[in-house]
Design an enzyme around this catalytic site. Sequence first.
Site, PDB file in Angstrom:
ATOM      1  N   LYS A 120     -40.319  12.129 -26.530  1.00 35.19           N
ATOM      2  CA  LYS A 120     -39.970  12.724 -27.819  1.00 35.19           C
ATOM      3  C   LYS A 120     -38.760  13.606 -27.612  1.00 35.19           C
ATOM      4  O   LYS A 120     -38.807  14.589 -26.861  1.00 35.19           O
ATOM      5  CB  LYS A 120     -41.159  13.541 -28.340  1.00 35.19           C
ATOM      6  CG  LYS A 120     -40.913  14.352 -29.579  1.00 35.19           C
ATOM      7  CD  LYS A 120     -40.488  13.532 -30.779  1.00 35.19           C
ATOM      8  CE  LYS A 120     -41.438  12.400 -31.092  1.00 35.19           C
ATOM      9  NZ  LYS A 120     -41.052  11.583 -32.249  1.00 35.19           N
ATOM     10  N   GLU A 122     -35.256   5.088 -30.529  1.00 32.47           N
ATOM     11  CA  GLU A 122     -36.091   5.180 -31.732  1.00 32.47           C
ATOM     12  C   GLU A 122     -35.524   6.217 -32.709  1.00 32.47           C
ATOM     13  O   GLU A 122     -35.327   7.382 -32.321  1.00 32.47           O
ATOM     14  CB  GLU A 122     -37.509   5.559 -31.284  1.00 32.47           C
ATOM     15  CG  GLU A 122     -38.517   5.580 -32.404  1.00 32.47           C
ATOM     16  CD  GLU A 122     -39.936   5.791 -31.850  1.00 32.47           C
ATOM     17  OE1 GLU A 122     -40.245   5.292 -30.743  1.00 32.47           O
ATOM     18  OE2 GLU A 122     -40.734   6.472 -32.518  1.00 32.47           O
ATOM     19  N   HIS A 129     -50.941   9.420 -29.487  1.00 31.42           N
ATOM     20  CA  HIS A 129     -51.030  10.829 -29.078  1.00 31.42           C
ATOM     21  C   HIS A 129     -52.375  11.126 -28.414  1.00 31.42           C
ATOM     22  O   HIS A 129     -52.600  12.244 -27.963  1.00 31.42           O
ATOM     23  CB  HIS A 129     -50.945  11.751 -30.308  1.00 31.42           C
ATOM     24  CG  HIS A 129     -49.571  11.925 -30.892  1.00 31.42           C
ATOM     25  ND1 HIS A 129     -48.813  10.894 -31.373  1.00 31.42           N
ATOM     26  CD2 HIS A 129     -48.827  13.049 -31.089  1.00 31.42           C
ATOM     27  CE1 HIS A 129     -47.664  11.377 -31.859  1.00 31.42           C
ATOM     28  NE2 HIS A 129     -47.648  12.678 -31.683  1.00 31.42           N
ATOM     29  N   ASP A 181     -36.869   9.172 -28.555  1.00 36.61           N
ATOM     30  CA  ASP A 181     -37.043   9.269 -30.009  1.00 36.61           C
ATOM     31  C   ASP A 181     -36.736  10.683 -30.502  1.00 36.61           C
ATOM     32  O   ASP A 181     -37.591  11.562 -30.466  1.00 36.61           O
ATOM     33  CB  ASP A 181     -38.502   8.908 -30.366  1.00 36.61           C
ATOM     34  CG  ASP A 181     -38.793   9.110 -31.850  1.00 36.61           C
ATOM     35  OD1 ASP A 181     -37.844   9.268 -32.637  1.00 36.61           O
ATOM     36  OD2 ASP A 181     -39.990   9.114 -32.216  1.00 36.61           O
ATOM     37  N   ASN A 184     -49.257   9.508 -34.919  1.00 38.24           N
ATOM     38  CA  ASN A 184     -49.186  10.961 -35.023  1.00 38.24           C
ATOM     39  C   ASN A 184     -50.467  11.470 -34.383  1.00 38.24           C
ATOM     40  O   ASN A 184     -51.341  10.672 -34.043  1.00 38.24           O
ATOM     41  CB  ASN A 184     -49.126  11.384 -36.495  1.00 38.24           C
ATOM     42  CG  ASN A 184     -47.696  11.674 -36.939  1.00 38.24           C
ATOM     43  OD1 ASN A 184     -47.015  12.515 -36.351  1.00 38.24           O
ATOM     44  ND2 ASN A 184     -47.252  10.981 -37.966  1.00 38.24           N
ATOM     45  N   TYR A 233     -46.870   8.893 -23.995  1.00 36.01           N
ATOM     46  CA  TYR A 233     -46.074   9.583 -25.011  1.00 36.01           C
ATOM     47  C   TYR A 233     -45.719  10.971 -24.471  1.00 36.01           C
ATOM     48  O   TYR A 233     -46.503  11.905 -24.580  1.00 36.01           O
ATOM     49  CB  TYR A 233     -46.869   9.674 -26.312  1.00 36.01           C
ATOM     50  CG  TYR A 233     -46.042   9.946 -27.548  1.00 36.01           C
ATOM     51  CD1 TYR A 233     -44.786  10.552 -27.467  1.00 36.01           C
ATOM     52  CD2 TYR A 233     -46.506   9.589 -28.796  1.00 36.01           C
ATOM     53  CE1 TYR A 233     -44.039  10.791 -28.605  1.00 36.01           C
ATOM     54  CE2 TYR A 233     -45.767   9.826 -29.942  1.00 36.01           C
ATOM     55  CZ  TYR A 233     -44.534  10.433 -29.834  1.00 36.01           C
ATOM     56  OH  TYR A 233     -43.797  10.677 -30.970  1.00 36.01           O
ATOM     57  N   ASN A 293     -36.209  11.528 -33.586  1.00 31.83           N
ATOM     58  CA  ASN A 293     -36.595  11.672 -34.996  1.00 31.83           C
ATOM     59  C   ASN A 293     -35.407  11.961 -35.916  1.00 31.83           C
ATOM     60  O   ASN A 293     -35.457  12.895 -36.745  1.00 31.83           O
ATOM     61  CB  ASN A 293     -37.666  12.769 -35.168  1.00 31.83           C
ATOM     62  CG  ASN A 293     -39.054  12.279 -34.793  1.00 31.83           C
ATOM     63  OD1 ASN A 293     -39.641  12.774 -33.835  1.00 31.83           O
ATOM     64  ND2 ASN A 293     -39.576  11.299 -35.505  1.00 31.83           N
ATOM     65  N   LYS A 303     -42.384   6.917 -23.395  1.00 33.50           N
ATOM     66  CA  LYS A 303     -41.566   7.323 -24.548  1.00 33.50           C
ATOM     67  C   LYS A 303     -41.401   8.830 -24.481  1.00 33.50           C
ATOM     68  O   LYS A 303     -42.393   9.556 -24.356  1.00 33.50           O
ATOM     69  CB  LYS A 303     -42.275   6.936 -25.840  1.00 33.50           C
ATOM     70  CG  LYS A 303     -41.851   7.779 -27.058  1.00 33.50           C
ATOM     71  CD  LYS A 303     -42.352   7.178 -28.329  1.00 33.50           C
ATOM     72  CE  LYS A 303     -42.249   8.164 -29.492  1.00 33.50           C
ATOM     73  NZ  LYS A 303     -42.510   7.527 -30.776  1.00 33.50           N
ATOM     74  N   ARG A 351     -49.688  20.410 -41.918  1.00 38.65           N
ATOM     75  CA  ARG A 351     -48.842  20.423 -40.731  1.00 38.65           C
ATOM     76  C   ARG A 351     -47.509  21.113 -41.046  1.00 38.65           C
ATOM     77  O   ARG A 351     -46.859  20.781 -42.027  1.00 38.65           O
ATOM     78  CB  ARG A 351     -48.583  18.983 -40.277  1.00 38.65           C
ATOM     79  CG  ARG A 351     -47.650  18.920 -39.104  1.00 38.65           C
ATOM     80  CD  ARG A 351     -47.428  17.510 -38.629  1.00 38.65           C
ATOM     81  NE  ARG A 351     -46.414  17.530 -37.571  1.00 38.65           N
ATOM     82  CZ  ARG A 351     -46.002  16.466 -36.915  1.00 38.65           C
ATOM     83  NH1 ARG A 351     -46.533  15.295 -37.194  1.00 38.65           N
ATOM     84  NH2 ARG A 351     -45.094  16.567 -35.975  1.00 38.65           N
ATOM     85  N   HIS A 396     -46.740   3.048 -34.182  1.00 39.33           N
ATOM     86  CA  HIS A 396     -46.406   4.472 -34.121  1.00 39.33           C
ATOM     87  C   HIS A 396     -47.702   5.276 -34.189  1.00 39.33           C
ATOM     88  O   HIS A 396     -48.732   4.776 -34.633  1.00 39.33           O
ATOM     89  CB  HIS A 396     -45.525   4.783 -35.334  1.00 39.33           C
ATOM     90  CG  HIS A 396     -45.507   6.205 -35.748  1.00 39.33           C
ATOM     91  ND1 HIS A 396     -46.262   6.710 -36.791  1.00 39.33           N
ATOM     92  CD2 HIS A 396     -44.812   7.250 -35.259  1.00 39.33           C
ATOM     93  CE1 HIS A 396     -46.023   7.992 -36.924  1.00 39.33           C
ATOM     94  NE2 HIS A 396     -45.150   8.351 -36.001  1.00 39.33           N
ATOM     95  N   ASP A 401     -47.449   2.296 -38.655  1.00 42.05           N
ATOM     96  CA  ASP A 401     -48.521   3.288 -38.595  1.00 42.05           C
ATOM     97  C   ASP A 401     -49.510   2.797 -39.635  1.00 42.05           C
ATOM     98  O   ASP A 401     -49.208   2.835 -40.835  1.00 42.05           O
ATOM     99  CB  ASP A 401     -47.943   4.662 -38.952  1.00 42.05           C
ATOM    100  CG  ASP A 401     -48.980   5.767 -38.910  1.00 42.05           C
ATOM    101  OD1 ASP A 401     -50.097   5.524 -39.396  1.00 42.05           O
ATOM    102  OD2 ASP A 401     -48.665   6.847 -38.399  1.00 42.05           O
ATOM    103  N   THR A 434     -43.373   8.412 -51.015  1.00 41.14           N
ATOM    104  CA  THR A 434     -43.539   7.875 -52.368  1.00 41.14           C
ATOM    105  C   THR A 434     -45.008   7.990 -52.763  1.00 41.14           C
ATOM    106  O   THR A 434     -45.888   8.120 -51.911  1.00 41.14           O
ATOM    107  CB  THR A 434     -43.131   6.393 -52.424  1.00 41.14           C
ATOM    108  OG1 THR A 434     -43.972   5.676 -51.502  1.00 41.14           O
ATOM    109  CG2 THR A 434     -41.675   6.198 -52.034  1.00 41.14           C
ATOM    110  N   ASN A 442     -39.910   4.511 -37.067  1.00 38.52           N
ATOM    111  CA  ASN A 442     -41.103   4.813 -37.854  1.00 38.52           C
ATOM    112  C   ASN A 442     -40.706   5.788 -38.953  1.00 38.52           C
ATOM    113  O   ASN A 442     -41.530   6.495 -39.516  1.00 38.52           O
ATOM    114  CB  ASN A 442     -42.226   5.410 -37.003  1.00 38.52           C
ATOM    115  CG  ASN A 442     -41.840   6.727 -36.381  1.00 38.52           C
ATOM    116  OD1 ASN A 442     -41.337   6.732 -35.264  1.00 38.52           O
ATOM    117  ND2 ASN A 442     -42.059   7.836 -37.068  1.00 38.52           N
TER     118      ASN A 442
END
Length: 437
Positions: A206, A259, A362, A234, A335, A159, A236, A204, A416, A333, A306, A114, A282
């Site tokens: 990914k 997650e 990270h 997680d 990145n 992570y 995603n 955790k 990214r 969380h 985050d 948003t 997240n």
Amino acid sequence: MTASASASRDLTVTEVRLTPVLVADPPLLNTQGVHQPYTPRLIVEVVTADGITGLGETYGDTKYLELARPLADRLLGHRVDDLNRLFAEADQVAVDAARVSGQVDVGGLRGVQTADKLRLSVLSALEVACLDALGKSLGLPVHALLGGKVRDAVEYSAYLFYRWAEHPEGVTAEKDDWGAAVDPAGVVEQARRFTERYGFTSFKLKGGVFPPEEEIAAVRALAAAFPGHPLRLDPNGAWSVETSLKVAKELGDVLEYLEDPTLGTPAMAEVAAGTEVPLATNMCVTTFAEIKEAFTRDAVQVVLSDHHYWGGLRNTQHLAAICRTFGVGVSMHSNTHLGISLAAMTHVASTVPNLHHACDSHYPWQSEDVLTERLAFEDGTVRVPDAPGLGVELDRDRLAFLHRRWLDDDGALRDRDDAAAMRIADPSWTQPAVPRW
Ligand SMILES: O=C([O-])C(=O)C[C@H](O)[C@@H](O)C(=O)[O-]
Ligand SMILES: [Mg+2]
């Protein structure tokens, strides 16, 4: 510094320096693809009339850079302790409609985009920089400005990522010594190195990279190698409700939480209704506007804040208070990020009483930083800095070097794009449709 000396200081912001950088990133896999060899971050320096410089850091993709200058200009001429006004005025800064999306988009892995959230993601770095400057001016650490720490060290989890040993051939990239991890044995080996190097005790993984059965096997292997340690998976949002429930059933005895198994609050609510395994997110709760529906439907049991996209450290405290009110857990969380963000996370995490899960970071994957001294993990924790401000110092040469890399880039790496990075290895790769499994 004496109280009268600090009181006589001029805390007016006279300059805001915005420096985009590209930071080395290993070939970490996720459901979208793989990390590019360099990731964009934005370093913010807020300078006061008295020459105190405060540091902040946030996402560095183009959509954030577009907002950074107009938002920073609104800070000029105001004091570093005049933050509420800045936030109140921020919605006057226009956001390009093409950047805005109300969807929980798996592509960005960052939830809705948003206009408010995009602005907050930039404001967070300005807020942190102002708090750093204010703390330096008063001789107080940032956690003291937030009301004081309730713990002296903040716990982080290892992570774990499926990853390749190197980025694809022909791509300019830094190398590291972690090696590949593409199966349960590789994941366990990576976890062992995390514990040896940093002392982490919770893990955790990914997920969303391989079919769920393979990821279940990896988590089972972790549980066997580290019995009793908290484990999370997680993907995603890569799974259907049905798949999520199947994984929850198979791993229910070893998971601390699952997650974002599936995408969006309605689907998360369906999963939550069918399992005892707590769900963390997240992705479906990343703004204050999303809280009501998610909490009313009991869709999530842990919100991973985050501070960048929630709008900074004070908003993170507000989020924690709301979670506390509704009996929902809270943690952090991350990145890809540098030490300024890790320091900011550590300060705010130290002030949140209801932080009952190790935070994500990270940072161990980042071989580069803009600090004179990297923050250290000991026994899986970062000690909360007690020096004035954030307690970190900018290395101008490193900043210039990483900025030069950003300047030299032709634009390919300034945003990214994990799917684009994957296409270099597999030209047929397209952004996966969700749910993948
Ligand atoms: O917990 C998460 O969802 C993340 O950390 C999102 C990140 O973008 C992660 O997927 C990554 O770095 O590839
Ligand atoms: Mg996540």
